[in-house]
Design an enzyme around this catalytic site. Structure first.
Site, PDB file in Angstrom:
ATOM      1  N   HIS A  66      53.512 113.039  16.867  1.00 36.72           N
ATOM      2  CA  HIS A  66      52.560 113.950  17.972  1.00 36.72           C
ATOM      3  C   HIS A  66      51.373 114.438  17.508  1.00 36.72           C
ATOM      4  CE1 HIS A  66      56.910 114.658  19.952  1.00 36.72           C
ATOM      5  NE2 HIS A  66      56.060 113.902  20.590  1.00 36.72           N
ATOM      6  N   ALA A  67      50.368 114.215  18.442  1.00 34.70           N
ATOM      7  CA  ALA A  67      48.903 114.450  17.685  1.00 34.70           C
ATOM      8  C   ALA A  67      48.672 115.883  17.411  1.00 34.70           C
ATOM      9  CB  ALA A  67      47.816 114.089  19.007  1.00 34.70           C
ATOM     10  N   GLU A  69      50.314 118.159  16.107  1.00 38.84           N
ATOM     11  CA  GLU A  69      51.145 118.813  14.895  1.00 38.84           C
ATOM     12  C   GLU A  69      50.615 118.522  13.659  1.00 38.84           C
ATOM     13  OE1 GLU A  69      55.100 117.266  16.064  1.00 38.84           O
ATOM     14  OE2 GLU A  69      54.857 118.072  18.018  1.00 38.84           O
ATOM     15  N   ARG A 123      49.220 116.043  23.011  1.00 37.71           N
ATOM     16  CA  ARG A 123      50.383 115.804  22.417  1.00 37.71           C
ATOM     17  C   ARG A 123      50.762 114.100  22.074  1.00 37.71           C
ATOM     18  NH1 ARG A 123      56.131 117.086  22.155  1.00 37.71           N
ATOM     19  NH2 ARG A 123      57.631 115.881  23.143  1.00 37.71           N
ATOM     20  N   ASN A 147      57.412 109.972  21.130  1.00 33.37           N
ATOM     21  CA  ASN A 147      58.876 110.185  20.862  1.00 33.37           C
ATOM     22  C   ASN A 147      59.684 110.335  21.953  1.00 33.37           C
ATOM     23  OD1 ASN A 147      60.241 110.667  18.258  1.00 33.37           O
ATOM     24  ND2 ASN A 147      60.548 112.869  18.899  1.00 33.37           N
ATOM     25  N   HIS A 200      57.674 116.454  12.115  1.00 33.50           N
ATOM     26  CA  HIS A 200      56.967 117.063  13.395  1.00 33.50           C
ATOM     27  C   HIS A 200      56.967 118.463  13.017  1.00 33.50           C
ATOM     28  CE1 HIS A 200      58.156 114.055  16.770  1.00 33.50           C
ATOM     29  NE2 HIS A 200      58.899 113.578  15.751  1.00 33.50           N
ATOM     30  N   SER A 201      56.155 119.283  14.093  1.00 34.54           N
ATOM     31  CA  SER A 201      56.396 120.662  14.036  1.00 34.54           C
ATOM     32  C   SER A 201      56.374 121.198  15.222  1.00 34.54           C
ATOM     33  CB  SER A 201      54.953 121.307  13.365  1.00 34.54           C
ATOM     34  OG  SER A 201      54.214 121.061  14.133  1.00 34.54           O
ATOM     35  N   TYR A 202      56.768 122.594  15.768  1.00 40.46           N
ATOM     36  CA  TYR A 202      57.350 123.604  14.657  1.00 40.46           C
ATOM     37  C   TYR A 202      58.638 124.024  14.961  1.00 40.46           C
ATOM     38  CZ  TYR A 202      55.570 126.567  18.452  1.00 40.46           C
ATOM     39  OH  TYR A 202      55.735 126.894  19.767  1.00 40.46           O
ATOM     40  N   GLU A 275      61.664 119.368  11.654  1.00 41.36           N
ATOM     41  CA  GLU A 275      60.331 120.426  12.374  1.00 41.36           C
ATOM     42  C   GLU A 275      59.831 121.427  11.589  1.00 41.36           C
ATOM     43  OE1 GLU A 275      59.262 120.167  15.469  1.00 41.36           O
ATOM     44  OE2 GLU A 275      60.646 118.971  16.561  1.00 41.36           O
TER      45      GLU A 275
HETATM   46  O1  0X9 Z   1      60.547 116.939  21.626  1.00 43.44           O
HETATM   47  C1  0X9 Z   1      60.425 116.418  20.547  1.00 43.44           C
HETATM   48  O2  0X9 Z   1      59.942 115.181  20.465  1.00 43.44           O
HETATM   49  C2  0X9 Z   1      60.444 117.035  19.096  1.00 43.44           C
HETATM   50  N1  0X9 Z   1      59.993 118.419  19.091  1.00 43.44           N
HETATM   51  S1  0X9 Z   1      58.407 118.756  19.392  1.00 43.44           S
HETATM   52  O3  0X9 Z   1      58.091 119.907  19.505  1.00 43.44           O
HETATM   53  N2  0X9 Z   1      57.725 118.283  17.795  1.00 43.44           N
HETATM   54  O4  0X9 Z   1      57.898 117.945  20.331  1.00 43.44           O
HETATM   55  C3  0X9 Z   1      62.082 117.025  18.717  1.00 43.44           C
HETATM   56  C4  0X9 Z   1      62.651 115.643  18.614  1.00 43.44           C
HETATM   57  C5  0X9 Z   1      63.849 115.695  18.537  1.00 43.44           C
HETATM   58  N3  0X9 Z   1      64.359 114.232  18.384  1.00 43.44           N
HETATM   59  C6  0X9 Z   1      64.968 113.540  19.515  1.00 43.44           C
HETATM   60  N4  0X9 Z   1      65.239 114.219  20.510  1.00 43.44           N
HETATM   61  N5  0X9 Z   1      65.287 112.470  19.242  1.00 43.44           N
HETATM   62 ZN    ZN Z   2      56.549 116.542  17.524  1.00 41.16          ZN
END
Ligand code: 0X9
Ligand code: ZN
Length: 313
Positions: A66-67, A69, A123, A147, A200-202, A275
């Protein structure tokens, strides 16, 4: 020049990776595994005290899916730098001698550069949707959530088929070249990779699969044990509180994520999503003076996971 007191542009990160490979050819090598949509290289750094052709058991670490983060590329490059320092020591610890380490610190290079040039909170990737007959009427939006784009349970809960959504899963599984290249690279090494970590964050969480929905993985207790031991080591550095648990349970269900794919398709038993800092005070715009603390504590967590898994092999 590369340092961890400020966030770095893609070029600086890539320059640093290549410079490390030049300086320590006996144990650092860098490969370009493919190109992004906008033709930026996807670079993977391998650190192994057994040399660039080693086929030891391996640990995969990626960041920058994710860009926005920024703490993720910063922390993962800093951990790679720590590992290189460890590799130069005469008395090396077990986590250095047991494994080959792969670091892919910026999996979404187009998005990352876009957060520097145009929109700090971008993102997704920067791919253009295929032109459809409605586009003239409704406009179109760039980018796929990388993601939500991995080829496991693609298009399920927590994803969208709307191009303009932040969680747009894309037109098909692994439609994004960034995801497709990395999937192939990991699949070619899936039997060696014993631990898969995506950063990732956060929120300060350590997420176990599955993310697509609430069923527990069969070896849930093994993963949680290794995870909680890691978080105890992480917490011991500055008292930073992280929580471990099933993704869909403690966060939200979201299908097509990389740590689900690593477990469900590549068959990597120990697969997690970190995260990183913080818990929302600064969110994605985490001040740069937290890079080194984040790196120090997270490195202890990662080291703990590596030591625990090394004890099994
Ligand atoms: O939503 C996401 O992709 C992740 N959170 S973020 O705030 N960094 O975007 C969580 C990813 C959890 N992983 C999966 N759901 N597979
Ligand atoms: Zn992320």
């Amino acid at each position: 020049d590369m340092d961890w007191n400020s966030y770095q542009r893609l070029q600086t990160i890539h320059w640093w990776m290549d410079a490390m490979a030049q300086k320590y050819p006996a144990f650092v090598s860098v490969e370009t595994v493919g190109m992004s949509t906008e033709k930026r290289p996807l670079k993977v750094m391998k650190i192994s005290t057994a040399g660039p052709n080693s086929t030891r058991p391996a640990i995969w670490i990626d960041g920058g899916i994710h860009a926005r983060e920024w703490i993720s590329p910063a922390t993962t490059t800093c951990m790679a730098n720590n590992l290189i320092t460890e590799a130069t020591r005469i008395r090396r610890q077990r986590f250095v001698e047991t494994f080959d380490w792969y670091f892919a610190p910026v999996l979404n290079p187009d998005g990352y550069e876009y957060t520097w040039s145009s929109d700090r909170l971008w993102r997704k990737t920067r791919s253009s949707p295929k032109k459809g007959i409605w586009d003239g009427l409704f406009g179109c939006c760039k980018g796929v959530d990388p993601n939500r784009n991995w080829a496991y349970k693609w298009g399920g809960k927590g994803t969208s088929q709307n191009q303009c959504s932040q969680v747009y899963a894309g037109p098909s599984p692994a439609s994004e070249p960034e995801v497709a290249h990395i999937q192939n690279y990991i699949l070619a090494r899936k039997d060696s990779i014993k631990l898969f970590l995506t950063f990732h964050s956060y929120s300060q969480l350590l997420l176990l699969p599955w993310g697509y929905d609430t069923p527990r993985v069969p070896d849930h207790d093994d993963l949680l044990q290794v995870g909680n031991r890691a978080l105890a080591k992480l917490r011991a550095v500055y008292g930073t509180e992280y929580k471990a648990g099933d993704t869909a349970e403690i966060l939200y269900p979201a299908a097509g994520g990389s740590h689900d794919w690593a477990k469900g398709v590549a068959g990597i038993k120990y697969s997690y999503c970190y995260e990183l800092r913080d818990k929302g005070r600064y969110g994605f715009v985490l001040p740069a003076d937290q890079i080194i603390p984040s790196c120090k504590e997270t490195f202890q967590g990662v080291k703990s996971m590596a030591e625990d898994i090394a004890a099994i092999y």
